[in-house]
Every structure is written in structure tokens, then in C-alpha cells.
Scaffold this motif. Structure first.
Motif, short mmCIF file in Angstrom:
data_model
loop_
_atom_site.label_atom_id
_atom_site.label_comp_id
_atom_site.label_asym_id
_atom_site.label_seq_id
_atom_site.Cartn_x
_atom_site.Cartn_y
_atom_site.Cartn_z
N ILE A 11 77.26 95.43 -4.37
CA ILE A 11 76.93 94.62 -5.54
C ILE A 11 77.83 93.39 -5.52
CG2 ILE A 11 76.06 96.49 -6.97
CD1 ILE A 11 79.48 95.34 -7.77
N SER A 12 77.49 92.41 -6.33
CA SER A 12 78.36 91.26 -6.56
C SER A 12 78.93 91.41 -7.95
CB SER A 12 77.56 89.96 -6.48
OG SER A 12 77.06 89.77 -5.18
N GLY A 59 88.64 91.45 -19.39
CA GLY A 59 89.02 92.54 -18.48
C GLY A 59 87.83 93.28 -17.92
N ASP A 60 86.67 93.20 -18.60
CA ASP A 60 85.46 93.86 -18.09
C ASP A 60 84.99 93.16 -16.82
OD1 ASP A 60 85.51 95.51 -20.30
OD2 ASP A 60 83.75 94.61 -21.27
N TRP A 61 84.22 93.88 -16.04
CA TRP A 61 83.58 93.32 -14.85
C TRP A 61 82.14 92.99 -15.19
CZ3 TRP A 61 85.76 92.31 -10.09
CH2 TRP A 61 87.08 92.73 -9.93
N ILE A 62 81.66 91.86 -14.68
CA ILE A 62 80.26 91.48 -14.80
C ILE A 62 79.63 91.77 -13.45
CG2 ILE A 62 78.61 89.69 -15.40
CD1 ILE A 62 80.70 90.36 -17.60
N ILE A 63 78.62 92.62 -13.43
CA ILE A 63 78.01 93.08 -12.19
C ILE A 63 76.60 92.53 -12.05
CG2 ILE A 63 77.14 95.13 -10.98
CD1 ILE A 63 79.41 96.71 -12.29
N GLN A 64 76.27 92.09 -10.83
CA GLN A 64 74.89 91.80 -10.49
C GLN A 64 74.41 93.02 -9.71
OE1 GLN A 64 74.11 88.73 -7.63
NE2 GLN A 64 71.93 88.75 -8.01
N GLY A 65 73.46 93.75 -10.29
CA GLY A 65 72.97 94.97 -9.68
C GLY A 65 72.07 94.72 -8.49
N VAL A 66 71.62 95.79 -7.88
CA VAL A 66 70.81 95.71 -6.67
C VAL A 66 69.44 95.09 -6.90
CG1 VAL A 66 72.01 97.61 -5.52
CG2 VAL A 66 70.01 98.10 -6.93
#
Length: 156
Positions: A11-12, A59-66
Motif C-alpha cells: 500500500i502507499s 499521528g494517524d496514517w493515511i492509507i491508499q488501499g489496493v
């Protein structure tokens, strides 16, 4: 109850902090961006998801899913689920030095295995993704078990 293991995927992601505020806002496509700023609870970033608007805090991560979806993830969950990826000789490896298994690699491995008849047959017949994933998961577990047994035997 049946147990399941998450398939390895890349993921990114970007961690949302004061220093990465602008980069995090630019990371999210306009159609999924809701709002960002600071209020009495601190720094925040709101993201439109399929489940509604989700709020990321500092502090959270922002994710680009698959599938190209974006969503926030708490740091403890992110740390327990993901590890950084590097390129080594053209192959993706974890920062722990372990080669990462991609779907293409799994398909090639399954095609080479004589006892993976069911999995290769499912791929050939283009069964549903869920069926192929189940068969791949079974075969991956078998491959991991065999590798563990081989490593234990080599260490003895």
C-alpha cells in the motif's frame, strides 16, 4: 471458528503530522478529501470513504488501499499490520530483508508446483477471485509450512 491470515499486499501511506500536513492533504484525491485544519481537538483531516467521512488526527496514517481507496489508520494498528518496503535487485523486500510475495509471484509459483492442481485449474478456468484467493491462501500456508520445516531441518 476458522482462522484467516491477511494476504501480503503493498500500500502507499503517509503519516499525518504537522510536518506532513500539506503532503497528506495533497496525497488524497479531491473527490475523497472533505476538510482539514485544526480545532479544539487538534490537527485533523477528514476523508470521504465508502463508510462515510472518517477523521484522521495527528499521528494517524493515511492509507491508499489496493483498490485506490483512502482511509485513516491509527498508528498502533498500522505498526502491527505494515512494514516499510524497499527495492533490492529489482525485487520488493521488507525492511527486515524478507522478500515480499506478490500475486504474480504466487501465480508463477503455483504454476510450477505439481501438487497445486486445484489452484492452477481455478486460475485457468478464471473462477471467482474469492475462490482463487482461498486456494492461494491454502497453498501459501502449505508453502510457508514446508519452508519452516526445511529451515528447522537445516538448523538441526
Amino acid at each position: 471458528m476458522t482462522r484467516y491470515r491477511k494476504l501480503p499486499v503493498e500500500i502507499s501511506a503517509i503519516q499525518f503530522t504537522r510536518d506532513t500536513f500539506r503532503a497528506a492533504v495533497r496525497f488524497i484525491p479531491l473527490d475523497q478529501f472533505s476538510e482539514a485544519g485544526e480545532d479544539d481537538q487538534g490537527l485533523f483531516l477528514a476523508i470521504r470513504t465508502l463508510e462515510g467521512v472518517m477523521r484522521a488526527t495527528e499521528g494517524d496514517w493515511i492509507i491508499q488501499g489496493v483498490k485506490g481507496e483512502y482511509y485513516p489508520c491509527k498508528p498502533d494498528v498500522f505498526a502491527a499490520t505494515y512494514e516499510a518496503v524497499e527495492e533490492q535487485d529489482g525485487q520488493a523486500v521488507s525492511t527486515a530483508g524478507q522478500p515480499l510475495v506478490t500475486r504474480a509471484v504466487v501465480y508463477r509459483e503455483l504454476a510450477d508446483l505439481q501438487d497445486a492442481t486445484a489452484a492452477t485449474e481455478a486460475i485457468r478456468r478464471r473462477r471467482s477471485n474469492a475462490t482463487v484467493r482461498r486456494l492461494l491462501a491454502i497453498e501459501l500456508r502449505r508453502m510457508a509450512d514446508n519452508a519452516s520445516r526445511a529451515a528447522e531441518g537445516a538448523g538441526a
